[in-house]
Enzyme design. Sequence first.
Site, mmCIF file in Angstrom:
data_model
loop_
_atom_site.group_PDB
_atom_site.id
_atom_site.type_symbol
_atom_site.label_atom_id
_atom_site.label_comp_id
_atom_site.label_asym_id
_atom_site.label_seq_id
_atom_site.Cartn_x
_atom_site.Cartn_y
_atom_site.Cartn_z
ATOM 1 N N ALA A 18 40.557 110.959 40.978
ATOM 2 C CA ALA A 18 39.535 110.366 40.108
ATOM 3 C C ALA A 18 39.916 108.945 39.761
ATOM 4 O O ALA A 18 41.091 108.589 39.752
ATOM 5 C CB ALA A 18 39.425 111.179 38.821
ATOM 6 N N LYS A 33 23.860 104.479 20.536
ATOM 7 C CA LYS A 33 24.757 103.816 21.484
ATOM 8 C C LYS A 33 26.142 103.757 20.860
ATOM 9 O O LYS A 33 26.268 103.382 19.679
ATOM 10 C CB LYS A 33 24.289 102.384 21.754
ATOM 11 C CG LYS A 33 23.122 102.298 22.685
ATOM 12 C CD LYS A 33 22.764 100.850 22.928
ATOM 13 C CE LYS A 33 21.522 100.779 23.806
ATOM 14 N NZ LYS A 33 20.956 99.437 23.833
ATOM 15 N N GLY A 45 44.035 112.112 38.754
ATOM 16 C CA GLY A 45 43.984 113.354 39.532
ATOM 17 C C GLY A 45 45.409 113.883 39.568
ATOM 18 O O GLY A 45 46.365 113.082 39.653
ATOM 19 N N ASN A 49 48.989 111.599 39.609
ATOM 20 C CA ASN A 49 49.824 111.430 38.404
ATOM 21 C C ASN A 49 51.248 111.905 38.656
ATOM 22 O O ASN A 49 52.212 111.258 38.235
ATOM 23 C CB ASN A 49 49.231 112.224 37.236
ATOM 24 C CG ASN A 49 47.967 111.582 36.707
ATOM 25 O OD1 ASN A 49 47.755 110.390 36.868
ATOM 26 N ND2 ASN A 49 47.115 112.385 36.096
ATOM 27 N N LEU A 231 53.531 125.369 27.160
ATOM 28 C CA LEU A 231 52.931 125.928 25.945
ATOM 29 C C LEU A 231 52.492 124.835 24.985
ATOM 30 O O LEU A 231 52.464 125.055 23.780
ATOM 31 C CB LEU A 231 53.974 126.826 25.255
ATOM 32 C CG LEU A 231 54.584 127.951 26.111
ATOM 33 C CD1 LEU A 231 55.853 128.491 25.472
ATOM 34 C CD2 LEU A 231 53.574 129.077 26.288
ATOM 35 N N SER A 256 49.052 110.433 22.779
ATOM 36 C CA SER A 256 48.042 111.050 23.649
ATOM 37 C C SER A 256 48.704 112.090 24.534
ATOM 38 O O SER A 256 49.734 111.826 25.150
ATOM 39 C CB SER A 256 47.389 109.985 24.529
ATOM 40 O OG SER A 256 46.752 110.619 25.630
ATOM 41 N N ASP A 262 51.069 117.024 34.089
ATOM 42 C CA ASP A 262 51.421 116.356 35.349
ATOM 43 C C ASP A 262 52.822 115.745 35.254
ATOM 44 O O ASP A 262 53.596 115.752 36.220
ATOM 45 C CB ASP A 262 50.428 115.239 35.678
ATOM 46 C CG ASP A 262 49.019 115.771 35.895
ATOM 47 O OD1 ASP A 262 48.888 116.935 36.303
ATOM 48 O OD2 ASP A 262 48.060 115.018 35.646
ATOM 49 N N THR A 295 52.670 107.627 25.052
ATOM 50 C CA THR A 295 51.890 106.513 25.613
ATOM 51 C C THR A 295 50.386 106.744 25.429
ATOM 52 O O THR A 295 49.915 107.880 25.384
ATOM 53 C CB THR A 295 52.189 106.311 27.114
ATOM 54 O OG1 THR A 295 51.858 107.514 27.808
ATOM 55 C CG2 THR A 295 53.652 105.959 27.359
HETATM 56 N N1 LIG Z 1 51.936 118.380 20.843
HETATM 57 C C1 LIG Z 1 53.072 118.481 21.552
HETATM 58 N N2 LIG Z 1 54.272 118.393 20.947
HETATM 59 C C2 LIG Z 1 55.429 118.492 21.642
HETATM 60 N N3 LIG Z 1 55.477 118.693 22.974
HETATM 61 C C3 LIG Z 1 54.303 118.795 23.645
HETATM 62 C C4 LIG Z 1 53.035 118.694 22.978
HETATM 63 N N4 LIG Z 1 52.058 118.814 23.893
HETATM 64 C C5 LIG Z 1 52.678 118.968 25.094
HETATM 65 N N5 LIG Z 1 54.024 118.956 24.943
HETATM 66 C C6 LIG Z 1 55.029 119.042 26.010
HETATM 67 O O1 LIG Z 1 54.381 118.819 27.249
HETATM 68 C C7 LIG Z 1 54.495 119.973 28.093
HETATM 69 C C8 LIG Z 1 53.243 120.148 28.915
HETATM 70 O O2 LIG Z 1 52.150 120.231 28.022
HETATM 71 P P1 LIG Z 1 50.936 121.266 28.169
HETATM 72 O O3 LIG Z 1 51.409 122.653 28.067
HETATM 73 O O4 LIG Z 1 49.908 120.810 27.178
HETATM 74 O O5 LIG Z 1 50.490 120.991 29.667
HETATM 75 P P2 LIG Z 1 49.026 121.086 30.327
HETATM 76 O O6 LIG Z 1 48.166 121.982 29.482
HETATM 77 O O7 LIG Z 1 49.219 121.414 31.740
HETATM 78 O O8 LIG Z 1 48.556 119.582 30.163
HETATM 79 P P3 LIG Z 1 47.408 118.782 30.966
HETATM 80 O O9 LIG Z 1 46.321 118.608 29.948
HETATM 81 O O10 LIG Z 1 48.095 117.512 31.314
HETATM 82 O O11 LIG Z 1 47.003 119.621 32.149
HETATM 83 C C9 LIG Z 1 54.814 121.121 27.137
HETATM 84 O O12 LIG Z 1 55.541 122.138 27.801
HETATM 85 C C10 LIG Z 1 55.640 120.433 26.061
HETATM 86 O O13 LIG Z 1 56.989 120.331 26.479
#
Ligand SMILES: Nc1ncnc2c1ncn2[C@@H]1O[C@H](COP(=O)(O)OP(=O)(O)OP(=O)(O)O)[C@@H](O)[C@H]1O
Length: 327
Positions: A18, A33, A45, A49, A231, A256, A262, A295
């Site tokens: 993307a 708007k 994508g 990433n 998680l 963010s 990724d 970031t």
């Molecule tokens: N709010 C948070 N605080 C601390 N660590 C986080 C947080 N969100 C994500 N992480 C870290 O990032 C890792 C990957 O995040 P997540 O489980 O949200 O992946 P995802 O759902 O695959 O994300 P994506 O939206 O990029 O597909 C987690 O295992 C954790 O280590």
Amino acid sequence: MTTPNQNLPVLCLTMNPAVDLSTGTERVVPTHKLRCGETLHAAGGGGINVARVLQRLGSAAHVLCPAGGPSGEWLKSRLADEGLITSLVPIAQETRISLTVHELSSGAEYRFVMPGPALAEPEWQTCLQRLADWAPFPAWVVASGSLPPGVPADFYARVARLCRERGARLVLDASGPALAAALAAGVYLVKPNLRELSELLGEPLDDPATWQAAAQRLVDAGSAEVVALTLGHRGALLATADAVWQADPLPVAVVSAVGAGDSFVGGLVSALQRGKTLLDAFGWAVAAASATLLTVGTALCRAEDVHRLRAGVAITRLTAAQPRPPS
Ligand SMILES: Nc1ncnc2c1ncn2[C@@H]1O[C@H](COP(=O)(O)OP(=O)(O)OP(=O)(O)O)[C@@H](O)[C@H]1O
Ligand SMILES: [Mg+2]
């Protein structure tokens, strides 16, 4: 079958790349708007990433993806500017554009994700063939992200069989029927998040005991040798035939969460490709994901943040393996 050289670049397959647009507006409301601020464009994508994170962490990565129309051309030049070696499969329809809007009043992020262009059978077959013909064949293949319309749900399963035949390890980050079919074929490592795993198993996963049991079940079923279950703010689990480990979330100020998953995959595979142990790689995965939280928008992790955060990752062994019956 010969075992591929571990030092070869990681091949990152991105079937639904993307052009990621991100911008900000004061409040997201209907009808009016919404006057937006500066617009940032990035190539996105899943696999792209992951490749970018690999590159930032000092691992060579190549990208294989379909691309079409003006946005596909933009993607091509952007990836070249970033120094990512890319093999593009031309397609008739146009590469999708995704939109992330940062609501300044609340700090919330709205992510609008389109299905992507429909691929004709010869187009997705060409992607598979390009992978089959890749020479020398990589030791590590990452397949990450959704499949666009027209690509059959067993596409990643085909990729899984091909990688196995060629002695490569496939790391998969996918969801829905494409994930289920690939796991039926068997992969080296799968990285679901909690929602993806719960959908796959058709069960709610409400507490830590069920998370652990679900990850172990995938390993026991032969779906994946390694399950890395992320998680979100609760950290991550890693399950193998030997044991299950848990990594606590790092206490970072989240700017963010876009791209955290990724980056997790990029951090993990970068360490594995450089010969680190699986547990050490798990630590790098959490550090890379956490660094990406620092970031803005679609920007991913900075190497210096990943290195700084790595020391703070605490990994605990949750369980010894169940004794296995003699085979
Ligand atoms: N709010 C948070 N605080 C601390 N660590 C986080 C947080 N969100 C994500 N992480 C870290 O990032 C890792 C990957 O995040 P997540 O489980 O949200 O992946 P995802 O759902 O695959 O994300 P994506 O939206 O990029 O597909 C987690 O295992 C954790 O280590
Ligand atoms: Mg994800």
